[in-house]
Write a protein that holds these residues in place. Structure first.
Motif, PDB file in Angstrom:
ATOM      1  N   ARG A  53      -4.960   4.197  -4.704  1.00  0.00           N
ATOM      2  CA  ARG A  53      -5.391   3.693  -3.397  1.00  0.00           C
ATOM      3  C   ARG A  53      -4.262   3.689  -2.370  1.00  0.00           C
ATOM      4  NH1 ARG A  53      -6.120  -2.885  -3.885  1.00  0.00           N
ATOM      5  NH2 ARG A  53      -3.905  -3.381  -3.901  1.00  0.00           N
ATOM      6  N   ILE A  54      -4.673   3.775  -1.114  1.00  0.00           N
ATOM      7  CA  ILE A  54      -3.747   3.620   0.000  1.00  0.00           C
ATOM      8  C   ILE A  54      -3.379   2.137   0.067  1.00  0.00           C
ATOM      9  CG2 ILE A  54      -3.573   3.737   2.525  1.00  0.00           C
ATOM     10  CD1 ILE A  54      -5.472   6.204   2.312  1.00  0.00           C
ATOM     11  N   VAL A  55      -2.133   1.828   0.404  1.00  0.00           N
ATOM     12  CA  VAL A  55      -1.673   0.436   0.472  1.00  0.00           C
ATOM     13  C   VAL A  55      -2.544  -0.300   1.505  1.00  0.00           C
ATOM     14  CG1 VAL A  55       0.264  -1.091   0.997  1.00  0.00           C
ATOM     15  CG2 VAL A  55       0.679   1.089  -0.176  1.00  0.00           C
ATOM     16  N   PRO A  56      -3.332  -1.309   1.057  1.00  0.00           N
ATOM     17  CA  PRO A  56      -4.297  -1.952   1.953  1.00  0.00           C
ATOM     18  C   PRO A  56      -3.682  -2.579   3.198  1.00  0.00           C
ATOM     19  CG  PRO A  56      -4.548  -2.759  -0.311  1.00  0.00           C
ATOM     20  CD  PRO A  56      -3.375  -1.829  -0.289  1.00  0.00           C
ATOM     21  N   GLU A  57      -2.518  -3.204   3.059  1.00  0.00           N
ATOM     22  CA  GLU A  57      -1.877  -3.853   4.203  1.00  0.00           C
ATOM     23  C   GLU A  57      -1.526  -2.847   5.286  1.00  0.00           C
ATOM     24  OE1 GLU A  57      -0.801  -6.334   0.539  1.00  0.00           O
ATOM     25  OE2 GLU A  57      -1.015  -4.217   1.006  1.00  0.00           O
ATOM     26  N   LEU A  58      -1.228  -1.622   4.880  1.00  0.00           N
ATOM     27  CA  LEU A  58      -0.890  -0.577   5.845  1.00  0.00           C
ATOM     28  C   LEU A  58      -2.145   0.127   6.351  1.00  0.00           C
ATOM     29  CD1 LEU A  58       2.283   0.888   4.126  1.00  0.00           C
ATOM     30  CD2 LEU A  58       2.170  -0.656   6.083  1.00  0.00           C
ATOM     31  N   GLN A  59      -3.113   0.268   5.479  1.00  0.00           N
ATOM     32  CA  GLN A  59      -4.366   0.920   5.864  1.00  0.00           C
ATOM     33  C   GLN A  59      -5.035   0.150   7.008  1.00  0.00           C
ATOM     34  OE1 GLN A  59      -7.172   1.316   2.652  1.00  0.00           O
ATOM     35  NE2 GLN A  59      -8.180   3.045   3.633  1.00  0.00           N
ATOM     36  N   GLN A  60      -4.905  -1.179   6.964  1.00  0.00           N
ATOM     37  CA  GLN A  60      -5.499  -2.022   8.017  1.00  0.00           C
ATOM     38  C   GLN A  60      -4.961  -1.692   9.399  1.00  0.00           C
ATOM     39  OE1 GLN A  60      -4.540  -5.998   6.816  1.00  0.00           O
ATOM     40  NE2 GLN A  60      -6.189  -6.126   5.315  1.00  0.00           N
ATOM     41  N   ILE A  61      -3.726  -1.208   9.452  1.00  0.00           N
ATOM     42  CA  ILE A  61      -3.140  -0.892  10.759  1.00  0.00           C
ATOM     43  C   ILE A  61      -3.043   0.630  10.980  1.00  0.00           C
ATOM     44  CG2 ILE A  61      -1.931  -3.097  11.038  1.00  0.00           C
ATOM     45  CD1 ILE A  61       0.648  -1.686  10.080  1.00  0.00           C
ATOM     46  N   GLY A  62      -3.800   1.368  10.185  1.00  0.00           N
ATOM     47  CA  GLY A  62      -3.933   2.797  10.415  1.00  0.00           C
ATOM     48  C   GLY A  62      -2.861   3.682   9.814  1.00  0.00           C
ATOM     49  N   ILE A  63      -2.030   3.118   8.933  1.00  0.00           N
ATOM     50  CA  ILE A  63      -0.986   3.925   8.275  1.00  0.00           C
ATOM     51  C   ILE A  63      -1.506   4.307   6.891  1.00  0.00           C
ATOM     52  CG2 ILE A  63       1.376   3.950   7.397  1.00  0.00           C
ATOM     53  CD1 ILE A  63       2.005   1.904   9.648  1.00  0.00           C
ATOM     54  N   LEU A  64      -1.721   5.603   6.705  1.00  0.00           N
ATOM     55  CA  LEU A  64      -2.409   6.068   5.502  1.00  0.00           C
ATOM     56  C   LEU A  64      -1.523   6.893   4.570  1.00  0.00           C
ATOM     57  CD1 LEU A  64      -5.686   7.210   7.314  1.00  0.00           C
ATOM     58  CD2 LEU A  64      -5.125   4.947   6.388  1.00  0.00           C
ATOM     59  N   ARG A  65      -0.248   6.997   4.858  1.00  0.00           N
ATOM     60  CA  ARG A  65       0.578   7.911   4.057  1.00  0.00           C
ATOM     61  C   ARG A  65       1.174   7.278   2.806  1.00  0.00           C
ATOM     62  NH1 ARG A  65       6.236   8.793   7.115  1.00  0.00           N
ATOM     63  NH2 ARG A  65       6.482  10.171   5.359  1.00  0.00           N
ATOM     64  N   TYR A  66       1.020   5.967   2.641  1.00  0.00           N
ATOM     65  CA  TYR A  66       1.598   5.305   1.472  1.00  0.00           C
ATOM     66  C   TYR A  66       0.494   4.886   0.506  1.00  0.00           C
ATOM     67  CZ  TYR A  66       5.660   5.161   4.488  1.00  0.00           C
ATOM     68  OH  TYR A  66       6.693   5.518   5.312  1.00  0.00           O
TER      69      TYR A  66
END
Length: 111
Positions: A53-66
């Motif tokens: 999975r994409i790191v949820p804390e980052l996905q929330q702010i639109g950062i999908l590369r981690y």
């Protein structure tokens, strides 16, 4: 099947060493087992690293590369570039990850 090279960053190696040092005070055997378990889990990212999975804390702010691999009580955060998987952070999941993410990952993105 495509194989990715798994590369540990210095920060991630330091994270893992710190975890192992801490566990070692209770049991050298458990520390050694956890070290090899985490390394083996990460090595498995050489196939299908995008399945995590994409790191949820980052996905929330639109950062999908981690992305992250959850292993027992640790979160292992990595990114995929070309045919390489870079292990970036190994952290106990009880810690507040947001500070670590912003300190380490986002400042690198702004370079």
């Amino acid at each position: 099947m495509k194989n990715f090279e798994v590369i540990w960053t210095k920060n991630a190696e330091f994270d893992l060493e710190s975890i192992i040092e801490y566990i070692k005070t209770d049991s050298i055997k458990i520390a050694k087992d956890i070290f090899f378990d985490i390394k083996n889990q990460c090595n498995q990212l050489s196939t299908f690293p995008t399945s995590r999975r994409i790191v949820p804390e980052l996905q929330q702010i639109g950062i999908l590369r981690y992305r992250e691999l959850i292993f027992k009580r640790w979160r292992i955060i990595y990114k995929i570039e070309k045919e390489k998987v870079f292990i970036l952070i190994v952290v106990d999941s009880s810690r507040d990850i947001e500070d670590i993410l912003f300190q380490r990952l986002l400042k690198d993105d702004n370079k």
